[in-house]
Every structure is written in structure tokens, then in C-alpha cells.
Design an enzyme around this catalytic site. Structure first.
Site, PDB file in Angstrom:
ATOM      1  N   GLY A   8      44.771  -6.916   6.141  1.00 44.07           N
ATOM      2  CA  GLY A   8      45.642  -5.895   6.748  1.00 44.07           C
ATOM      3  C   GLY A   8      47.042  -5.946   6.158  1.00 44.07           C
ATOM      4  N   LEU A  85      45.155 -10.129  10.064  1.00 41.40           N
ATOM      5  CA  LEU A  85      45.863  -9.031  10.729  1.00 41.40           C
ATOM      6  C   LEU A  85      45.077  -7.717  10.682  1.00 41.40           C
ATOM      7  CD1 LEU A  85      49.499  -9.631   9.386  1.00 41.40           C
ATOM      8  CD2 LEU A  85      48.272 -10.811  11.185  1.00 41.40           C
ATOM      9  N   THR A 130      46.392 -10.429  21.169  1.00 41.74           N
ATOM     10  CA  THR A 130      47.215  -9.351  21.716  1.00 41.74           C
ATOM     11  C   THR A 130      47.385  -9.429  23.231  1.00 41.74           C
ATOM     12  OG1 THR A 130      47.097  -6.963  22.178  1.00 41.74           O
ATOM     13  CG2 THR A 130      45.044  -7.992  21.572  1.00 41.74           C
ATOM     14  N   GLU A 132      46.992  -7.055  25.051  1.00 44.23           N
ATOM     15  CA  GLU A 132      45.920  -6.217  25.622  1.00 44.23           C
ATOM     16  C   GLU A 132      44.827  -7.071  26.254  1.00 44.23           C
ATOM     17  OE1 GLU A 132      45.277  -2.620  25.679  1.00 44.23           O
ATOM     18  OE2 GLU A 132      47.449  -2.758  25.590  1.00 44.23           O
ATOM     19  N   TYR A 154      38.957  -1.972  22.345  1.00 41.19           N
ATOM     20  CA  TYR A 154      39.841  -2.741  21.454  1.00 41.19           C
ATOM     21  C   TYR A 154      40.047  -4.146  22.026  1.00 41.19           C
ATOM     22  CZ  TYR A 154      44.318  -4.358  19.504  1.00 41.19           C
ATOM     23  OH  TYR A 154      45.311  -5.118  18.922  1.00 41.19           O
ATOM     24  N   LYS A 158      38.906  -7.913  20.765  1.00 37.24           N
ATOM     25  CA  LYS A 158      39.926  -8.931  20.478  1.00 37.24           C
ATOM     26  C   LYS A 158      39.694 -10.198  21.315  1.00 37.24           C
ATOM     27  CE  LYS A 158      42.997  -7.238  17.434  1.00 37.24           C
ATOM     28  NZ  LYS A 158      43.505  -7.950  16.253  1.00 37.24           N
TER      29      LYS A 158
HETATM   30  P1  NAP Z   1      48.309  -1.623  11.648  1.00 37.43           P
HETATM   31  O1  NAP Z   1      49.644  -1.181  11.148  1.00 37.43           O
HETATM   32  O2  NAP Z   1      47.389  -0.637  12.253  1.00 37.43           O
HETATM   33  O3  NAP Z   1      47.570  -2.339  10.407  1.00 37.43           O
HETATM   34  C1  NAP Z   1      46.206  -2.638  10.450  1.00 37.43           C
HETATM   35  C2  NAP Z   1      45.767  -3.094   9.072  1.00 37.43           C
HETATM   36  O4  NAP Z   1      44.364  -3.403   9.117  1.00 37.43           O
HETATM   37  C3  NAP Z   1      45.940  -2.035   7.971  1.00 37.43           C
HETATM   38  O5  NAP Z   1      46.342  -2.667   6.782  1.00 37.43           O
HETATM   39  C4  NAP Z   1      44.527  -1.497   7.811  1.00 37.43           C
HETATM   40  O6  NAP Z   1      44.254  -0.966   6.539  1.00 37.43           O
HETATM   41  C5  NAP Z   1      43.728  -2.764   8.027  1.00 37.43           C
HETATM   42  N1  NAP Z   1      42.330  -2.511   8.343  1.00 37.43           N
HETATM   43  C6  NAP Z   1      41.813  -1.705   9.295  1.00 37.43           C
HETATM   44  N2  NAP Z   1      40.466  -1.743   9.269  1.00 37.43           N
HETATM   45  C7  NAP Z   1      40.118  -2.578   8.258  1.00 37.43           C
HETATM   46  C8  NAP Z   1      38.878  -3.026   7.720  1.00 37.43           C
HETATM   47  N3  NAP Z   1      37.705  -2.589   8.197  1.00 37.43           N
HETATM   48  N4  NAP Z   1      38.894  -3.896   6.684  1.00 37.43           N
HETATM   49  C9  NAP Z   1      40.073  -4.331   6.165  1.00 37.43           C
HETATM   50  N5  NAP Z   1      41.280  -3.924   6.620  1.00 37.43           N
HETATM   51  C10 NAP Z   1      41.292  -3.074   7.663  1.00 37.43           C
HETATM   52  O7  NAP Z   1      48.469  -2.814  12.708  1.00 37.43           O
HETATM   53  P2  NAP Z   1      49.725  -3.783  12.974  1.00 37.43           P
HETATM   54  O8  NAP Z   1      50.587  -3.159  14.017  1.00 37.43           O
HETATM   55  O9  NAP Z   1      50.299  -4.212  11.697  1.00 37.43           O
HETATM   56  O10 NAP Z   1      48.999  -5.005  13.694  1.00 37.43           O
HETATM   57  C11 NAP Z   1      48.522  -6.119  12.940  1.00 37.43           C
HETATM   58  C12 NAP Z   1      47.490  -6.866  13.768  1.00 37.43           C
HETATM   59  O11 NAP Z   1      48.088  -7.336  14.983  1.00 37.43           O
HETATM   60  C13 NAP Z   1      46.291  -6.044  14.206  1.00 37.43           C
HETATM   61  O12 NAP Z   1      45.171  -6.891  14.222  1.00 37.43           O
HETATM   62  C14 NAP Z   1      46.630  -5.602  15.623  1.00 37.43           C
HETATM   63  O13 NAP Z   1      45.447  -5.359  16.347  1.00 37.43           O
HETATM   64  C15 NAP Z   1      47.364  -6.829  16.117  1.00 37.43           C
HETATM   65  N6  NAP Z   1      48.395  -6.622  17.144  1.00 37.43           N
HETATM   66  C16 NAP Z   1      49.364  -5.696  16.948  1.00 37.43           C
HETATM   67  C17 NAP Z   1      50.367  -5.566  17.891  1.00 37.43           C
HETATM   68  C18 NAP Z   1      51.495  -4.574  17.706  1.00 37.43           C
HETATM   69  O14 NAP Z   1      52.175  -4.273  18.702  1.00 37.43           O
HETATM   70  N7  NAP Z   1      51.751  -4.092  16.501  1.00 37.43           N
HETATM   71  C19 NAP Z   1      50.388  -6.405  19.029  1.00 37.43           C
HETATM   72  C20 NAP Z   1      49.379  -7.356  19.152  1.00 37.43           C
HETATM   73  C21 NAP Z   1      48.403  -7.470  18.198  1.00 37.43           C
HETATM   74  P3  NAP Z   1      44.314   0.642   6.247  1.00 37.43           P
HETATM   75  O15 NAP Z   1      45.759   0.936   5.939  1.00 37.43           O
HETATM   76  O16 NAP Z   1      43.403   0.790   5.081  1.00 37.43           O
HETATM   77  O17 NAP Z   1      43.851   1.326   7.486  1.00 37.43           O
HETATM   78  O1  F7E Z   2      50.747   2.971  23.664  1.00 39.43           O
HETATM   79  C1  F7E Z   2      51.284   5.441  26.319  1.00 39.43           C
HETATM   80  C2  F7E Z   2      49.895   4.838  26.165  1.00 39.43           C
HETATM   81  O2  F7E Z   2      49.523   3.255  21.508  1.00 39.43           O
HETATM   82  C3  F7E Z   2      51.678   2.418  24.568  1.00 39.43           C
HETATM   83  C4  F7E Z   2      48.841  -1.682  19.625  1.00 39.43           C
HETATM   84  O3  F7E Z   2      49.670  -2.181  18.608  1.00 39.43           O
HETATM   85  O4  F7E Z   2      50.134  -2.748  21.347  1.00 39.43           O
HETATM   86  C5  F7E Z   2      49.663  -1.489  20.898  1.00 39.43           C
HETATM   87  O5  F7E Z   2      48.823  -0.890  21.872  1.00 39.43           O
HETATM   88  C6  F7E Z   2      51.622   3.181  25.882  1.00 39.43           C
HETATM   89  C7  F7E Z   2      50.207   3.365  26.431  1.00 39.43           C
HETATM   90  O6  F7E Z   2      50.419   0.979  22.198  1.00 39.43           O
HETATM   91  C8  F7E Z   2      51.341   8.430  24.250  1.00 39.43           C
HETATM   92  O7  F7E Z   2      48.987   5.430  27.085  1.00 39.43           O
HETATM   93  C9  F7E Z   2      51.916   7.873  26.265  1.00 39.43           C
HETATM   94  O8  F7E Z   2      50.212   3.139  27.819  1.00 39.43           O
HETATM   95  O9  F7E Z   2      51.992   2.689  21.468  1.00 39.43           O
HETATM   96  P1  F7E Z   2      50.677   2.539  22.109  1.00 39.43           P
HETATM   97  P2  F7E Z   2      49.374   0.074  23.023  1.00 39.43           P
HETATM   98  O10 F7E Z   2      48.244   0.856  23.526  1.00 39.43           O
HETATM   99  O11 F7E Z   2      50.175  -0.701  24.021  1.00 39.43           O
HETATM  100  C10 F7E Z   2      49.122  -3.710  21.676  1.00 39.43           C
HETATM  101  C11 F7E Z   2      49.798  -4.989  22.116  1.00 39.43           C
HETATM  102  C12 F7E Z   2      48.134  -3.897  20.572  1.00 39.43           C
HETATM  103  O12 F7E Z   2      47.556  -4.976  20.412  1.00 39.43           O
HETATM  104  C13 F7E Z   2      47.676  -2.659  19.860  1.00 39.43           C
HETATM  105  O13 F7E Z   2      47.124  -2.992  18.586  1.00 39.43           O
HETATM  106  O14 F7E Z   2      52.131   4.496  25.665  1.00 39.43           O
HETATM  107  N1  F7E Z   2      51.420   6.754  25.675  1.00 39.43           N
HETATM  108  N2  F7E Z   2      51.860   8.902  25.407  1.00 39.43           N
HETATM  109  C14 F7E Z   2      51.057   7.060  24.415  1.00 39.43           C
HETATM  110  N3  F7E Z   2      50.538   6.295  23.435  1.00 39.43           N
HETATM  111  C15 F7E Z   2      50.300   6.893  22.238  1.00 39.43           C
HETATM  112  N4  F7E Z   2      49.802   6.149  21.223  1.00 39.43           N
HETATM  113  N5  F7E Z   2      50.541   8.244  22.032  1.00 39.43           N
HETATM  114  C16 F7E Z   2      51.057   9.054  23.005  1.00 39.43           C
HETATM  115  O15 F7E Z   2      51.289  10.245  22.808  1.00 39.43           O
END
Ligand code: NAP
Ligand code: F7E
Length: 347
Positions: A8, A85, A130, A132, A154, A158
Site C-alpha cells: 500500500g 498498509l 484500526t 473500527e 471492513y 481487520k
Molecule cells: P489508502 O490511502 O486507501 O491506501 C490503501 C493502499 O492499499 C493503496 O496503496 C492501495 O493501492 C493499496 N491496496 C488496496 N488493495 C490492494 C490489493 N489488493 N493489493 C495491494 N495493494 C492494495 O489507505 P490509508 O489511509 O493510507 O490507510 C493505510 C492502512 O491503514 C489501511 O490498511 C487502512 O485500512 C488502515 N487504517 C487507516 C486509517 C486512516 O484513518 N487512514 C486508520 C486506521 C487504519 P491502490 O492505489 O492501487 O488502490
Molecule cells: O467516515 C460519515 C461516515 O469514510 C467518517 C478509514 O480510514 O477511518 C476511516 O473510516 C464518518 C462516518 O472514515 C460522509 O458515515 C458523512 O461516520 O471518513 P470516513 P471512517 O469510516 O471512520 C478508520 C479508522 C479506518 O480504519 C478506515 O480505513 O463520516 N460521513 N458523510 C461520510 N463519510 C464519507 N466517506 N463520505 C460522506 O459523504
């Protein structure tokens, strides 16, 4: 030179982590998928001859669904550290694609752990777990001891990856850690996550490029931090004597509605709210225009009302502190999106 593999690597976190490790002089091996058009914008600045970083970035085609490919890479690189990631990371979309989300997020992690076990069992492993996992938690704030109650495909996938990471640590003595990260954002955040969607659309409304922000559940509350702070925590987790699991969070709770108001305030617009539930609108108080509307298509079949983290253990044991909190985060994202909207208007 230390070697690290990042799955990722071209995602939000992968790009900041690669930048951090390259700055420390690592050789970074990133896995990228084959796509019909290039999606490497986030890592382009530090890839290739003019990267201006001390380490080296090497890209490999791969996919979390392709076991042989992951095994070959572990055999070839035998890295010091592996950061997993890669994921189908959108919670809302996981309801539409539960099987695919499970294959990538759950089984993909197993494939990688097993390849490491066979070819480089001394490598250190970071799993992107996460907040989540807590779902609609029984207690607030949530710590490493809080019971998991995942409520989306999701999060269930996880959960499997979380326990497989613990299992490989306990069974085979591998150095494997879970970072239980709460939401973290940045100007590199994907455009369909709520923070970035809001900052980008508000900046475009201010530049006259669009009229209205269409949004879902505005009452949802999250603990939003800054991605560069969070990738620092990932690295710290792999530099300890013993592998362990850590909550990473800011300890501040804010709603989607508050985020909308703050983003509009940044461009000098005060929002007044009118109507109720799906008929509620946000009105620009100086022009009377309807600039925020609810679109029920963004409601999820089930949502988490509120998640708030307690990162005391990370503070104590890793010496980790978030440097950026909510107010500054919104400013950083608005600065970047306002600049992008202004250049788009000039094109
Ligand atoms: P992101 O921007 O959506 O990046 C996800 C990465 O995974 C991208 O590089 C994507 O590649 C790659 N990927 C998706 N499916 C794949 C597959 N089948 N094989 C190989 N690569 C694949 O996510 P992020 O926000 O950087 O988050 C990084 C990690 O932390 C994720 O695992 C997410 O679930 C976890 N996480 C995120 C948050 C947050 O708030 N950001 C919080 C907690 C946990 P493509 O560009 O090709 O799609
Ligand atoms: O939504 C509400 C939605 O998609 C946050 C991922 O990185 O963090 C992320 O997951 C909230 C939710 O993030 C819209 O319903 C309202 O309650 O930005 P989000 P997420 O679902 O919290 C966790 C920690 C991860 O691990 C995940 O990978 O916002 N919401 N209106 C909306 N959300 C989206 N996307 N779009 C809307 O229009």
C-alpha cells in the site's frame, strides 16, 4: 542500509511512511498494483533519480490476493521490517464489496505473515489495525483493553488480521505488532473520505468551481489526527525490544458538522442550519445560498456514532505524542485544497 517492505505504498499512509523511512536512509521496497492509469502521484516526488532523499525506493508489482507474488518478494528481499498498509480501506464501500474486502484485508494479511514466517521470520511486522475494531464500543475512551465489537465487513476483516498478527507473534515468536490507529488525515487523504471530501469541496465552492457539498451522517464523531504523526508511531512500534499492540489517537472528539463549519470558516463563510434530518441544509449566511445538502446515498447500513482513543500506552512506552490536532489539521488540509482550487480555476 536497512530494508523495509511497504504494502500500500502509494496510499496516504504508505507515501508518508516511505518518505519517513527514505529520510532515515532505508531502502524501501513498495508493492504497487497494475492499474490502467498510473496512481503514483503521492510517491512520485521521491521516486527516481531526483528524489533528494538519502534512501532508495524500489517498486514491485504485486497484490495482496496473489500469494506467490508475496512469497517471491519476501524470499528475494528478506527485509528487516514489513509494514502491511494495503487494504480496501473504505468502510462504506466494504458493505458493497464484503468478500473482496475480506480477501484483501484479512486473507491478504495471512498470506504476507505466512510468507514472512517461511522466508524471513526475523523480520519485524507492522499490521495496520484500526479503531473500527471497537465498533460501537462499550466504553469511552477506548484503550488496548477495550472489547472489540466490529460492525462493518471492513472491521470484521481487520479483526481477523489483528488476531492473526497476535497469533504469529505468540505461536512462532515473530516480532509482530498491531497499531490500532484512529482516523488520520492529510492533504494526501483519498477524496472520498469525509475530511478530504469536505475540505476539497468547500475550497472548490469558495473558488466558484462547484455549488454545493452533498454529505451523509453529520452527527458522526471521530478522533481525527494527522497522518505524518501516525506513521511516526508505526516506525516507533518496530524499534522496541518487544513486539506489542498500541492505540494511536489524539484524545479529541469532533463531529462531521463541526468539521464542515470549520472548513467554511477558513474561507470566511458562516454556515446557518435549517431543516431537520435528511431535509437539513447549510446556508451561506451572507449570500443565502444552500451550500450543504444531505444525500442519503452517503448513509451507511450501520454507522459508528463516536470513537475516541486513549493513547496513554503509546505516550508512556513509545514516547509518542501527536504534534497536530483537529484545528491545525483542518487548516493544513484547507490550505492545500484552497491552493489546488485556485490553480484549477486558472487552468
Ligand atoms: P489508502 O490511502 O486507501 O491506501 C490503501 C493502499 O492499499 C493503496 O496503496 C492501495 O493501492 C493499496 N491496496 C488496496 N488493495 C490492494 C490489493 N489488493 N493489493 C495491494 N495493494 C492494495 O489507505 P490509508 O489511509 O493510507 O490507510 C493505510 C492502512 O491503514 C489501511 O490498511 C487502512 O485500512 C488502515 N487504517 C487507516 C486509517 C486512516 O484513518 N487512514 C486508520 C486506521 C487504519 P491502490 O492505489 O492501487 O488502490
Ligand atoms: O467516515 C460519515 C461516515 O469514510 C467518517 C478509514 O480510514 O477511518 C476511516 O473510516 C464518518 C462516518 O472514515 C460522509 O458515515 C458523512 O461516520 O471518513 P470516513 P471512517 O469510516 O471512520 C478508520 C479508522 C479506518 O480504519 C478506515 O480505513 O463520516 N460521513 N458523510 C461520510 N463519510 C464519507 N466517506 N463520505 C460522506 O459523504
Amino acid at each position: 542500509m536497512k530494508q523495509a517492505v511497504i504494502t500500500g505504498v502509494n496510499g496516504q499512509d504508505g507515501s508518508y511512511l516511505a518518505e519517513l523511512l527514505l529520510g532515515k536512509g532505508y531502502e524501501v521496497h513498495g508493492i504497487v498494483r497494475r492499474t490502467s492509469s498510473f496512481s503514483r502521484g503521492r510517491i512520485d516526488p521521491f521516486y527516481g533519480a531526483n528524489a533528494g532523499v538519502s534512501g532508495k525506493l524500489v517498486l514491485h508489482y504485486g497484490d495482496m490476493g496473489d500469494e506467490k507474488n508475496l512469497r517471491k518478494l519476501m524470499e528475494k528481499v528478506r527485509p528487516d521490517e514489513v509494514y502491511n498498509l494495503a487494504s480496501q480501506s473504505h468502510v462504506g464501500i466494504s458493505f458493497d464489496m464484503p468478500e473482496y474486502s475480506t480477501d484483501v484485508n484479512a486473507l491478504g494479511t495471512l498470506r504476507l505473515l505466512d510468507a514472512m514466517h517461511d522466508y524471513c521470520p526475523k523480520s519485524r511486522f507492522y499490521q495496520a489495525s484500526t479503531s473500527e475494531l471497537f465498533g460501537s464500543a462499550d466504553e469511552s475512551p477506548q484503550t488496548e483493553q477495550t472489547r472489540f465489537k466490529p460492525n462493518s465487513p471492513y472491521a470484521v476483516a481487520k479483526l481477523y488480521a489483528y488476531w492473526m498478527t497476535v497469533n504469529y507473534r505468540q505461536t512462532y515468536g515473530m516480532y509482530a505488532c498491531n497499531g490500532i490507529l484512529f482516523n488520520h488525515e492529510s492533504p494526501r487523504r483519498g477524496e472520498n473520505f469525509v475530511t478530504r471530501k469536505i475540505t476539497q469541496t468547500v475550497a472548490r465552492i469558495a473558488a466558484g468551481l462547484t455549488d454545493c457539498l452533498y454529505i451523509g451522517n453529520m452527527e458522526a464523531r471521530r478522533d481525527w489526527g494527522y497522518a505524518p504523526d501516525y506513521v511516526r508511531a508505526m516506525w516507533l512500534m518496530l524499534q522496541q525490544e518487544k513486539a506489542d499492540d498500541f492505540v494511536i489517537a489524539t484524545g479529541e472528539l469532533h463531529s462531521v458538522r463541526e468539521l464542515i463549519e470549520k472548513a467554511f470558516a477558513y474561507v470566511g463563510t458562516k454556515i446557518e442550519w435549517e431543516g431537520k434530518a435528511a431535509a437539513e441544509c447549510g446556508i451561506d449566511s451572507s449570500t443565502g445560498k444552500h451550500v450543504v445538502k444531505i444525500d442519503p446515498k452517503y448513509y451507511r447500513p450501520i454507522d459508528i456514532d463516536s470513537v475516541l482513543g486513549d493513547a496513554s500506552k503509546a505516550r508512556r512506552e513509545l514516547g509518542w505524542e501527536p504534534e497536530v490536532k483537529f484545528d491545525r489539521l483542518v487548516e493544513i488540509m484547507m490550505e492545500a485544497d484552497v491552493q489546488a482550487a485556485q490553480s484549477a480555476r486558472q487552468d
